[in-house]
Enzyme design. Structure first.
Site: not given
Ligand code: SUG
Length: 444
Positions: A20, A26, A110, A138, A174, A214, A250, A252, A368
């Site tokens: 989380g 979400v 990303n 990240r 990002e 972001r 994002h 995407d 992603c």
């Molecule tokens: O950055 N989820 C990533 C998902 C990235 C999706 N990428 C694109 N849309 N291109 C983020 O939110 C969740 C990790 C956690 O909650 O354990 C996470 O980092």
């Protein structure tokens, strides 16, 4: 064909879990504290890579990061043996430990922004790793990401690697999740489309109220400058702040493009018609927009199904195909829309569905999981061949996953010292399979 669009997917790392960590995403919030399956996650990702390679697409693999990230935990004051660092972090700062264990580098959309050589002044392919500064878990990726990209695209006759932008919210970047390149053919100069969530140095413009934006306008401009792009071949657009507040963290998640086609939701951008007009003007009147109305697919449906987090690919036979997650089939409104889209022959010829549940539960769909790199033939020939998907590599990586990955992982397991040993053993072997050298801190 003299140039291709290659997809480099992130291999899911052995610590894939649901902590989380991503406020505004979400799915990440919803999955928090549920057990994950690193093994299934990695095999699901590999199955997608293999399927794309089997239909004739150029497919590569990018290695995951070293997690748990002991080096970062040491920077944060944990000392002693690696085991003591883990134990103290688990006791004093379990959320920090979780962040230092995230397998989030799997979402290579990303990892970086990439500009193909046809667009850059020096005729080389440019890479800028994304600083991902908005989320701590990240923000610790970009250094090793840069090393992995250099080991994959090593030849400096063809490839230029920039460091990430300054690690500060003003330049929140990002990467390719907010970047799309439009073109007529991959070897021709294209239009690079950057999307941001807010201005860092100008408070006159709207911003989301609930969830973070972001990526900044200033980051888009900086990457366009670094990559030596021509101003009249760049479009920078602001994401609709209202949809960020509904979970579109994002671009995407609400738009995807390939060649001269943009497939997006009608609420994706601020001043949407002006964005279309500028893209069309800069692509010499050749843009084709497929806009999905709210009455067919709501923002909530887009966010839960990840309809737009599809890969829009052009097959070797010229067909445009959407690579979708299974969640699209499970949503009756999205499924009905897709039916109609194919029937209307608007520019998308087929769809393919993949089971990516493990990644989807953290908000990561097909798009992603991949970084797109348009390459001319001589550039493709210069890519590290050991990272390119093949029958042999697929088999080798599946066996490697089966051997090293756990079937299940819960947040409490992140402190297990044997997970650290298992991960390092696996990653050490992986660097040998992919011939990427000693990219990880524990190898240095
Ligand atoms: O950055 N989820 C990533 C998902 C990235 C999706 N990428 C694109 N849309 N291109 C983020 O939110 C969740 C990790 C956690 O909650 O354990 C996470 O980092």
């Amino acid at each position: 064909m003299s140039a291709v669009e290659a997809n480099f997917d992130g291999l899911v790392g052995p610590t894939h879990n649901y902590s989380g960590l991503s406020f505004g995403n979400v799915a990440s919030a919803r999955s928090q504290a549920t057990p994950s399956s690193p093994k299934q996650a990695a095999l699901q990702g590999l199955a997608k890579m293999k399927a794309l390679s089997d239909i004739g697409m150029v497919q590569g693999v990018l290695a995951p990061q070293e997690r748990p990230d002991i080096a970062t935990l040491r920077r944060l004051g944990f000392t002693g043996s690696d085991q003591s660092v883990l134990a103290a972090a688990a006791k004093q700062a379990p959320k920090v430990l979780a962040a230092c264990c995230s397998a989030s580098s799997m979402w290579t959309a990303n990892a970086a922004t990439v500009s193909p050589s046809a667009d850059t002044k020096d005729g080389k392919v440019h890479f800028t790793p994304a600083n991902l500064i908005n989320k701590f878990h990240r923000s610790i990726e970009h250094e090793v990401t840069g090393r992995i990209l250099k080991a994959t695209f090593a030849d400096d006759n063809h490839f230029v690697h920039h460091p990430a932008l300054p690690s500060i919210e003003h330049f929140g970047d990002e990467g390719a999740a907010n970047h799309t390149r439009f073109c007529l053919t991959y070897d021709q100069q294209g239009v690079e489309f950057f999307v941001f969530g807010r201005y860092a140095f100008d408070s006159r413009y709207p911003e989301p109220k609930k969830f973070p934006a972001r990526h900044t306008f200033e980051a888009c401009e900086a990457v366009a400058r670094l990559h030596q792009l021509e101003n009249d071949k760049v479009v920078i657009a602001q994401q609709n702040p209202d949809v960020i507040d509904q979970g579109v963290f994002h671009n995407d998640v609400i738009a995807v493009g390939n060649r001269n086609v943009l497939f997006c939701h009608e609420q994706a951008f601020l001043n949407q018609q002006a964005v279309y007009d500028e893209l069309d003007l800069k692509l010499s009147g050749e843009m084709r927009i497929i806009e999905v109305p709210t009455k067919s697919v709501s923002i909530e449906d887009a966010v839960t199904s990840y309809l737009f987090n599809s890969q829009l690919i052009t097959m070797p036979n010229g067909d445009n195909v959407l690579i979708l997650p299974e969640e699209c089939r499970n949503n009756p409104r999205v499924w009905a829309y897709l039916d109609q889209l194919l029937a209307n022959k608007q520019g998308i010829d087929d769809i393919k569905i993949f089971d990516l549940k493990q990644s989807m539960a953290n908000g990561g769909g097909p798009a992603c999981l991949r970084l797109r790199v348009a390459l001319k033939q001589d550039e493709l020939a210069a890519v590290n061949p050991n990272t390119m998907m093949s029958d042999v590599l697929y088999k080798q990586l599946c066996q490697w996953v089966e051997h090293h990955y756990r079937d299940q992982l819960a947040e409490a397991d992140l402190a297990d010292p044997s997970l650290l040993v298992e991960s390092r053993t696996a990653l050490d072997e992986l660097t040998q399979i992919l011939h990427i050298g000693s990219v990880y801190p524990f190898q240095r």
